[in-house]
Design a protein around this motif. Sequence first.
Motif, PDB file in Angstrom:
ATOM      1  N   UNK A   1       0.833  -1.193   0.000  1.00  0.00           N
ATOM      2  CA  UNK A   1       0.000   0.000   0.000  1.00  0.00           C
ATOM      3  C   UNK A   1       0.873   1.250   0.000  1.00  0.00           C
ATOM      4  N   UNK A   2       0.245   2.357  -0.394  1.00  0.00           N
ATOM      5  CA  UNK A   2       0.936   3.642  -0.330  1.00  0.00           C
ATOM      6  C   UNK A   2       0.748   4.219   1.069  1.00  0.00           C
ATOM      7  N   UNK A   3       1.814   4.794   1.588  1.00  0.00           N
ATOM      8  CA  UNK A   3       1.792   5.381   2.925  1.00  0.00           C
ATOM      9  C   UNK A   3       2.317   6.800   2.828  1.00  0.00           C
ATOM     10  N   UNK A   4       1.569   7.730   3.367  1.00  0.00           N
ATOM     11  CA  UNK A   4       1.956   9.135   3.349  1.00  0.00           C
ATOM     12  C   UNK A   4       2.186   9.609   4.783  1.00  0.00           C
TER      13      UNK A   4
ATOM     14  N   UNK B   1       6.699  16.203   3.848  1.00  0.00           N
ATOM     15  CA  UNK B   1       6.015  14.916   3.716  1.00  0.00           C
ATOM     16  C   UNK B   1       6.959  13.899   3.105  1.00  0.00           C
ATOM     17  N   UNK B   2       6.616  12.614   3.310  1.00  0.00           N
ATOM     18  CA  UNK B   2       7.263  11.504   2.608  1.00  0.00           C
ATOM     19  C   UNK B   2       6.150  10.583   2.122  1.00  0.00           C
ATOM     20  N   UNK B   3       6.169  10.244   0.838  1.00  0.00           N
ATOM     21  CA  UNK B   3       5.188   9.335   0.253  1.00  0.00           C
ATOM     22  C   UNK B   3       5.897   8.036  -0.126  1.00  0.00           C
ATOM     23  N   UNK B   4       5.393   6.922   0.391  1.00  0.00           N
ATOM     24  CA  UNK B   4       6.003   5.616   0.173  1.00  0.00           C
ATOM     25  C   UNK B   4       5.050   4.733  -0.634  1.00  0.00           C
TER      26      UNK B   4
ATOM     27  N   UNK C   1       4.017  21.529  -1.769  1.00  0.00           N
ATOM     28  CA  UNK C   1       4.255  20.975  -3.109  1.00  0.00           C
ATOM     29  C   UNK C   1       3.640  19.599  -3.290  1.00  0.00           C
ATOM     30  N   UNK C   2       2.930  19.102  -2.290  1.00  0.00           N
ATOM     31  CA  UNK C   2       2.332  17.778  -2.382  1.00  0.00           C
ATOM     32  C   UNK C   2       1.136  17.810  -3.317  1.00  0.00           C
ATOM     33  N   UNK C   3       1.201  17.017  -4.374  1.00  0.00           N
ATOM     34  CA  UNK C   3       0.073  16.902  -5.283  1.00  0.00           C
ATOM     35  C   UNK C   3      -1.017  16.079  -4.625  1.00  0.00           C
TER      36      UNK C   3
ATOM     37  N   UNK D   1       8.080   9.866  -3.272  1.00  0.00           N
ATOM     38  CA  UNK D   1       8.299  11.305  -3.361  1.00  0.00           C
ATOM     39  C   UNK D   1       8.448  11.866  -1.954  1.00  0.00           C
ATOM     40  N   UNK D   2       9.061  13.050  -1.864  1.00  0.00           N
ATOM     41  CA  UNK D   2       9.159  13.776  -0.594  1.00  0.00           C
ATOM     42  C   UNK D   2       9.359  15.246  -0.902  1.00  0.00           C
ATOM     43  N   UNK D   3       9.083  16.061   0.094  1.00  0.00           N
ATOM     44  CA  UNK D   3       9.273  17.485  -0.113  1.00  0.00           C
ATOM     45  C   UNK D   3       8.432  18.299   0.843  1.00  0.00           C
TER      46      UNK D   3
END
Length: 408
Positions: free
Chosen positions: A6-9, A41-44, A57-59, A51-53
């Motif tokens: 799964x994606x984890x934010x 944030x960090x998106x896994x 800037x989080x889409x 992605x991170x930043x």
Amino acid sequence: MTPPHERLLVRDLAQLVMPAAEGAPLRGRALGIVDVLEDAYVLCCEGRIEALGKMRDLDGVDHDVVEVDGRGRVALPGLVDCHTHAAFAGDRVEEFAVRAAGASYEDLHAAGGGILSTVRATRAAGEEGLRAALRRHRGWMLHAGTTTFEAKSGYGLDREIELASLRAIRAEGGVPTWLGAHAVPPEFDAADPYLDFLLGEVLPEAAQVAEAADVFLERDAFTAVEASRYLRACKHAGLVLRLHGDQFTEAGAIPLAIELGARSVDHLEATGADGVRMLAASDVVAVLLPVSALVLGRPMPPARALVDAGAAVALATDFNPGSAFCESLPLACALACTQLRLSPAEALAACTVNAAHVLGRADRKGRLAPGYDADLLLLDVPDWRYLAYHLAGELGIEPIVAGARAIP
């Protein structure tokens, strides 16, 4: 745990911190530079960082993302412990008490204690008991923020338990190192016949499980000639080379490590100016183990001189039952700052990027960057430097391993 597919934010982080310079290992000025992003944030996804930043800037993310609230928390790369002896059974608490009363480490070793004491306990535990002990030790390390760990054999000193140790390390997710040449066991009366046994009877199978080989090159252990014989055979079998060296005496470990192209030489409490210069001019990483030096009352390794000369340094716990019964890399970072004169940024890089390099994983461990393994720590502290600043304190560590919350 969050399923790793799964994606984890992790969102709204107070700080997102990582070593800034590219490449590995980091040296000199590059070792001490970090990037700090606020409100981040960090998106896994599928075990990797997608992605991170900055939050601004989080889409937009779709509804199937599992969100973790990072408000008031700091995110760091998962810590990498590149030197442990976690595959052991029993303890040496009685030895600790005797040493506190004045006996030296070398005295205990000569009397049949020390390493050989743990050999007896580890052999008696057998493979099942050893695996249970290692699983427990792995849990301790994870709670302290270590998401990637190396562990050595070396408490079997026979065929059965040496191989069982390596299998257990791999089964528990560790990076296995064969330390067959840790000490000469009592059933052999000298190093050479023991090395004959190791290289003839154990190495062929050990090389199928281990990633590296290590040797204790020291007075009352193995000489440079004996270590060279062992390491050359291990290199021929395809293993990366590492050495315990200069812990008590300068006995030729650094020249041998450089000659054989070893990945690292570890300890270095006795290393002088010539050794510092040699390491600075080489590709061999100096792995620093301040917990062991503290416990044994030894001089600390010359970390500041090594960094200033341009050597590559890494930081590890040396977790073992005798000289460093400590699984905490945050404590090692504190000692690095207070005793080795490293900055918090240098200590962080030494137990992330550079430690990952020692383990051959710098392309996917030790950093927070897209494409890297999603191994990170969430700390419930106001500033990332609390990692070293709060000595043995509660940091509220929540590890995320391969994009999953690792502690229920």
